[in-house]
Design an enzyme around this catalytic site. Structure first.
Site, PDB file in Angstrom:
ATOM      1  N   ASP A  75       0.845  -1.199   0.000  1.00 14.30           N
ATOM      2  CA  ASP A  75       0.000   0.000   0.000  1.00 14.30           C
ATOM      3  C   ASP A  75       0.878   1.246   0.000  1.00 14.30           C
ATOM      4  O   ASP A  75       2.011   1.235   0.490  1.00 14.30           O
ATOM      5  CB  ASP A  75      -0.975  -0.005   1.178  1.00 14.30           C
ATOM      6  N   GLU A 140       0.021  -0.866   5.900  1.00 13.59           N
ATOM      7  CA  GLU A 140       1.078  -0.250   6.701  1.00 13.59           C
ATOM      8  C   GLU A 140       0.920   1.268   6.752  1.00 13.59           C
ATOM      9  O   GLU A 140       1.155   1.891   7.779  1.00 13.59           O
ATOM     10  CB  GLU A 140       2.456  -0.602   6.129  1.00 13.59           C
TER      11      GLU A 140
END
Length: 385
Positions: A75, A140
């Site tokens: 991400d 994250e």
């Protein structure tokens, strides 16, 4: 055995607009690549009430121990105003020997380097004494609720053992090879709400202004230094991030005032001891001023440290040999998913240069991609000797 090129794979990964918590198909794509190398891949999707579902990947090749794990995230943060970029942030382009694109160094480039390093290692070492695994999350940059934290719980439940983990976060401030992270400070956020007595501004003796109390609390918490640091960590620090009073009237003393803060703390404290310290100060000053209080906390992770044992020193030696720079062992910076992984395995963090991460025109030099692949590959070779 196919050799995977780190530049090509970096471009392929960047093309997925996986702005957290959106996956955009990148986990499935990476799983397919690892399957081609012989990895057993499991896509793990987790969802908590009130949060977005997140796809994660755990992949492993080999059944023996030691199990060396690489951890990272697919991400990325939003690109911001795309008109400020010189390219489309999700259509990577090489300019003047730099690869530009969102996630180039945080941290799709690092993932590509480790996959490439593994492909080269497996081509020469079809049988090796151990196993290699990947722990990749899509959560994250977001709330970190359904990502690495949940995967770690899953691995514990399945009795899956990891002997050492490399987290591929961009750890180097200016040049590749400058810094290895062997620990991180803890992070504790809080909101203090003080309730007084609302009233007319012309009759302060009939009211109790909560602003006076919140200001006194803020002053006391800032005056009381938490510690002086130690040989592995800088001093702990408390910062107020906002003071809020929901009051639009100029002639009304408000009923409530609140303040938000964050503490970045070293291993001289835990979230529990810090909460106790804050609670005592807030309680004492509130009572003195005849106010009531409420405090809400959010713990993002306690401080941790991986002692510089032989595996850390091996990484340091390899990095120095390839980059000609003696890396500093550091605990600076914010939090990372290492705070979850350290519960099941010792770990270090080493990746690319971080000076353009989260910025417009995030980029990584082609030379650094090649060097990082070489470092990861040499580490694999030495670790499994």
């Amino acid at each position: 055995m196919t050799i995977i090129n780190e530049l090509k794979l970096s471009k392929d990964l960047i093309r997925f607009p996986s702005v957290t918590p959106k996956d955009a198909g990148v986990i499935k794509f990476l799983s397919k690549k690892l399957k081609q190398l012989g990895f057993d891949c499991k896509i793990l999707e987790f969802k908590d009430k009130g949060s977005k579902p997140i796809k994660n990947l755990y992949a492993r090749i080999g059944k023996k121990r030691p199990n060396l794990c690489y951890a990272g995230h697919t991400d990325v943060v939003p690109p911001g105003n795309t008109k400020d970029w010189t390219i489309n942030p999700f259509k990577p382009l090489v300019k003047k020997n730099y690869l530009i694109g969102r996630g180039a160094n945080d941290m799709k480039g690092s993932i590509a380097c480790f996959v490439s390093a593994v492909s080269k290692f497996l081509k020469k070492n079809k049988k090796f004494n151990g196993s290699i695994s990947f722990l990749i999350t899509g959560d994250e940059e977001g709330y970190a609720i359904n990502g690495t934290k949940k995967v770690v719980d899953y691995l514990k439940e399945k009795k899956e053992k990891i002997d050492f983990c490399i987290v591929g976060e961009p750890t180097n401030p200016i040049r590749l090879g400058e810094m290895i992270k062997i620990g991180r400070r803890g992070s504790l956020s809080g909101k203090i709400e003080i309730t007084g007595t609302q009233g007319h501004i012309a009759y302060p003796h009939l009211s109790n202004n909560p602003i006076n109390t919140i200001v006194a609390i803020c002053k006391k918490l800032k005056q009381d230094k938490l510690d002086k640091g130690n040989k592995n960590f800088q001093p702990s620090n408390l910062e107020f991030t906002s003071i809020n009073v929901d009051n639009k009237a100029h002639n009304v003393i408000p009923a409530r005032a609140s303040a938000q803060f964050n503490i970045r703390y070293n291993n001289l404290h835990t979230s529990k001891t810090l909460r106790k310290k804050v609670n005592l100060i807030v309680k004492r000053i509130s009572k003195k001023n005849n106010c009531t209080y409420k405090i809400n906390y959010m713990v993002n992770g306690d401080a941790f440290l991986t002692k510089p044992e032989k595996t850390v020193l091996l990484a340091k030696k390899i990095i120095k040999k390839i980059t000609k720079i003696n890396p500093k062992l550091s605990t600076t910076g914010g939090t990372s998913d290492a705070r979850f992984i350290k519960k099941i395995s010792p770990c270090l963090e080493f990746g690319l240069v971080n000076k353009t991460m989260h910025r417009v025109d995030e980029c990584v030099s082609l030379s650094d991609l090649k060097k990082l692949t070489k470092i990861y590959n040499k580490f694999l070779v030495e670790y499994f000797k």
